[in-house]
Design an enzyme around this catalytic site. Structure first.
Site, short mmCIF file in Angstrom:
data_model
loop_
_atom_site.label_atom_id
_atom_site.label_comp_id
_atom_site.label_asym_id
_atom_site.label_seq_id
_atom_site.Cartn_x
_atom_site.Cartn_y
_atom_site.Cartn_z
N HIS A 192 -29.56 18.95 -19.17
CA HIS A 192 -29.19 19.88 -20.22
C HIS A 192 -27.74 19.80 -20.66
O HIS A 192 -27.44 19.61 -21.81
CB HIS A 192 -29.41 21.31 -19.71
CG HIS A 192 -30.70 21.85 -20.16
ND1 HIS A 192 -31.36 22.84 -19.48
CD2 HIS A 192 -31.47 21.53 -21.20
CE1 HIS A 192 -32.47 23.10 -20.10
NE2 HIS A 192 -32.56 22.32 -21.14
N ARG A 298 -34.85 33.70 -44.14
CA ARG A 298 -35.25 35.09 -43.86
C ARG A 298 -34.74 35.97 -45.01
O ARG A 298 -33.67 36.56 -44.93
CB ARG A 298 -34.65 35.55 -42.53
CG ARG A 298 -35.23 34.85 -41.29
CD ARG A 298 -34.57 35.39 -40.02
NE ARG A 298 -35.32 35.11 -38.82
CZ ARG A 298 -35.02 34.14 -37.93
NH1 ARG A 298 -33.99 33.36 -38.15
NH2 ARG A 298 -35.74 33.98 -36.85
N ARG A 334 -39.39 32.96 -46.77
CA ARG A 334 -40.30 33.96 -46.21
C ARG A 334 -40.07 35.25 -46.98
O ARG A 334 -38.93 35.68 -47.14
CB ARG A 334 -39.95 34.17 -44.73
CG ARG A 334 -40.75 35.31 -44.14
CD ARG A 334 -40.53 35.39 -42.67
NE ARG A 334 -39.31 36.10 -42.33
CZ ARG A 334 -38.89 36.27 -41.09
NH1 ARG A 334 -39.56 35.75 -40.08
NH2 ARG A 334 -37.79 36.93 -40.83
N GLU A 442 -47.71 34.55 -36.12
CA GLU A 442 -46.82 35.19 -35.16
C GLU A 442 -47.45 36.43 -34.54
O GLU A 442 -46.81 37.15 -33.79
CB GLU A 442 -45.48 35.52 -35.82
CG GLU A 442 -45.59 36.32 -37.11
CD GLU A 442 -44.23 36.57 -37.76
OE1 GLU A 442 -43.19 36.41 -37.11
OE2 GLU A 442 -44.24 36.98 -38.94
N ASP A 466 -42.08 36.31 -32.32
CA ASP A 466 -43.00 37.45 -32.32
C ASP A 466 -44.28 37.14 -31.56
O ASP A 466 -44.83 38.00 -30.87
CB ASP A 466 -43.33 37.89 -33.75
CG ASP A 466 -42.22 38.76 -34.31
OD1 ASP A 466 -41.84 39.71 -33.61
OD2 ASP A 466 -41.73 38.48 -35.40
N CYS A 513 -41.02 27.63 -36.08
CA CYS A 513 -39.65 28.04 -36.45
C CYS A 513 -39.06 29.11 -35.53
O CYS A 513 -38.01 29.64 -35.81
CB CYS A 513 -39.64 28.56 -37.89
SG CYS A 513 -40.48 30.13 -38.07
C1 PEP Z 1 -40.57 34.43 -35.24
O1 PEP Z 1 -41.14 35.52 -35.09
O2 PEP Z 1 -40.69 33.47 -34.44
C2 PEP Z 1 -39.67 34.20 -36.40
C3 PEP Z 1 -39.15 33.02 -36.63
O3 PEP Z 1 -39.38 35.23 -37.19
P1 PEP Z 1 -38.31 36.37 -36.84
O4 PEP Z 1 -37.51 35.88 -35.64
O5 PEP Z 1 -37.47 36.54 -38.05
O6 PEP Z 1 -39.20 37.54 -36.54
MG MG Z 2 -41.23 36.95 -36.66
#
Ligand code: PEP
Ligand code: MG
Length: 593
Positions: A192, A298, A334, A442, A466, A513
């Site tokens: 790492h 976002r 998004r 998610e 999420d 993501c």
């Molecule tokens: C996620 O939920 O992985 C995500 C990328 O969206 P956020 O972190 O904005 O909820």
């Molecule tokens: Mg999310």
């Protein structure tokens, strides 16, 4: 002057003020300037008041449901909260040592714990649990939704990060234009830290044992990756050496940054690497990092600018700017992912501070969020969709819906896109081009219906942040359960595989993501699970590229097969670490021979 000896894993000599990060307690220690002292102690006081309100509320609730005897347990915590040994002593530490409040509270807890341990009476010894609980709540309220990684972005310029250990996902959040180098207590030339230091291209010394305890926040240090040492309160000679290194290096630093392009495994498999951004200004960082596109914008962060910032024309300008700035790459926007409270604040005239709406501030218990809220409040959604569709002709756009839980919502969202498009045509403007519309996966329900959603979505993006919290029932913003937040849980890996397979069957693109993509130790495993598109924090793109260049795709498929048979997080982590380590050793021996 004190010299601490370690192992240099990345060359160079830099000087700066120490910022201390101890991850096991998730406490960041940084220096507070005398001018900010009042603000810092006021923060402590606000956290105390918030803690008091919460405890009084909990006590009343417990009294109603379980009776007064149990409720009396919280009296002890309330008494401690007002005791001079706690908050006033922490405030004195803040003033005396010019340190931040979180650190002072943690330090105090450490001291109090040893005092409790020495008491013979078991009743008093048990009270330590109460103090721990109280300190946890106080710390949580001090942060008030600001995660450690957000604090890391705010360190002063010319800092040196000194950590007990530095997880790559955290390293990816550091602003390395301010932090000049890092030193860690842990580690030798481990996988790492070696990858990290090389990819970040900053001097680094590891294996310093207890530097994060010995060095005080704000102390001047020189980090010497060539001489394997960290010098605390350096002499003029050491500082001059750092100055010379900076001078020699300056012309070498290109302003163009990394060339744009995919990551490539050692056996030639291409992996698409895009950036997650929150603010239009972040586009520069994404381009600098060599991102091929924006995989997650976002857009709800626009709401932080107040009502004017989300007027249709203003939104259109922002989206157009992103598309033109990233061309020929694709920008995936998004649609707003907020809950009702956050949307309400939008009507306030005051723009909120940067950071508003960050993940820590999102209420995880809130189910009316993302696409669900957009469908319930179409007056906002329509404006956003029109702005997006108008901007679409200036580049390559994809529209992504957050928090989709089933096909019905996706259909309804798509229907509104068609309506918005018709509305633009009615106004006599350019008819918008075709824009792919996708779903974030998610929510576990979406993962389990991925085969159904794949028939009606143009693409998928897996939001592991999420997905993990809802699948494992662990609030991602609550530090007290952070130990249970396990991206490598077998259930998570199976869900990712299930979604990837559903997308492959219907031949739609699928990317990931969540924060998992920002960890270069996890990206290879995800590639082994069949994913070849990722979107991550810009600082992590170089790390991912480096990690991929060092592994073969066929070996990653085999690694994924082994990992999928393992029953616990610990065994999976062990398998992953062992594979990465043996790769590293094999490469090292190839280089030597
Ligand atoms: C996620 O939920 O992985 C995500 C990328 O969206 P956020 O972190 O904005 O909820
Ligand atoms: Mg999310």
């Amino acid at each position: 002057m004190i010299r601490l000896a370690g192992v240099g894993v990345s060359p160079g000599v830099v000087s700066g003020r120490a910022v201390i990060l101890t991850q096991h307690s998730q406490a960041l220690r940084y220096r507070v300037t005398p001018a900010r002292l009042e603000q810092e102690t006021a923060r402590l006081d606000r956290a105390r008041l918030r803690t008091r309100e919460q405890l009084v509320e909990i006590r009343a609730r417990v009294a109603r449901r379980r009776g007064p005897e149990l409720a009396a347990l919280f009296d002890a915590q309330l008494l401690m909260l007002d005791d001079p040994m706690l908050v006033p002593r922490a405030a004195a530490l803040v003033r005396g040592e010019l340190v931040n409040a979180e650190w002072a509270v943690q330090q105090l807890f450490h001291d109090l714990s040893s005092e409790f341990d020495e008491v013979a009476d078991p009743y008093f010894r048990e009270r330590k649990g109460d103090v721990a609980d109280l300190v946890g709540r106080l710390t949580m309220n001090l942060r008030h939704g600001v995660a450690t990684r957000d604090l890391l972005r705010e360190v002063d310029e010319a800092s040196i990060l000194i950590a007990d250990e530095l997880a790559p996902s955290l390293a990816a959040q550091v602003d390395w234009t301010r932090v000049r180098g890092f030193a860690t207590d842990a580690g030798s030339r481990t996988y790492h830290t070696a990858i990290l230091a090389r990819s970040l291209d900053v001097p680094a010394v590891v294996g310093l044992h207890n530097a994060s305890h010995l060095v005080l926040a704000g102390q001047l240090v020189v980090l010497d990756g060539d001489a394997d040492e960290l010098i605390v309160e350096p002499d003029a000679e050491a500082l001059a050496r750092a100055g010379r290194w900076a001078d020699d290096r300056r012309p070498a630093k290109g302003i163009e940054g990394e060339p744009r392009g995919p990551g490539v495994t050692a056996d030639g498999v291409r992996v698409h690497l895009e950036a997650n951004i929150e603010f239009p200004d972040d586009l520069a960082a994404a381009r600098y990092a060599g991102a091929e596109g924006i995989g997650l914008y976002r857009s709800e962060f626009l709401l932080a600018g107040g009502a004017d910032a989300v007027a249709e024309d203003r939104q259109y300008e922002v989206y157009r700017g992103l598309l033109e700035g990233m061309a020929p790459g694709t920008v995936t926007v998004r649609t707003f992912d907020v809950d009702e409270d956050q949307l309400q604040r939008r009507s306030s005239r005051e723009p909120a501070a940067r950071g508003w709406g960050a993940e820590g501030g999102r209420s995880s218990g809130q189910g009316l969020r993302g696409l669900r809220l957009s469908l319930k409040r179409p007056e906002f959604f329509r404006v956003q969709l029109r702005a997006l569709l108008r901007a679409a002709r200036h580049g390559s756009l994809r529209i992504m819906f957050p928090f989709v839980s089933g096909v019905g919502e996706l259909r309804e969202g798509r229907r509104m896109v068609v309506e918005a498009s018709a509305e633009i045509a009615r106004r006599g403007e350019h008819a918008p081009p075709h824009v792919p519309v996708g779903a974030m996966i998610e929510i576990p329900a979406a993962a389990y219906s991925a085969d159904l959603l794949a028939r009606e979505a143009d693409f998928f993006t897996i939001g592991t942040n999420d997905l993990i919290q809802y699948c494992l029932a662990v609030d991602r913003a609550d530090e007290r359960v952070s130990g249970l937040y396990a991206p490598l849980h077998p259930a998570i890996l199976r869900m990712i595989l299930m979604v990837r397979r559903a997308a492959t069957r219907r031949r739609i693109p699928v990317s990931l993501c969540g924060e998992m993509a920002s960890d270069p130790a996890l990206v290879p495993l995800l590639v082994g699970l069949g994913l070849t598109e990722f979107s991550m924090t810009p600082g992590a793109i170089g790390l991912a590229r480096q990690a991929l260049a060092e592994v073969r795709h066929d070996e990653l498929r085999a690694l994924a097969r082994r990992v999928l048979r393992l029953p616990t997080v610990e065994e999976i982590e062990h398998e992953l670490a062992a594979t990465l380590q043996s790769n590293l050793e094999r490469r090292a021996s190839n280089v030597e021979s």
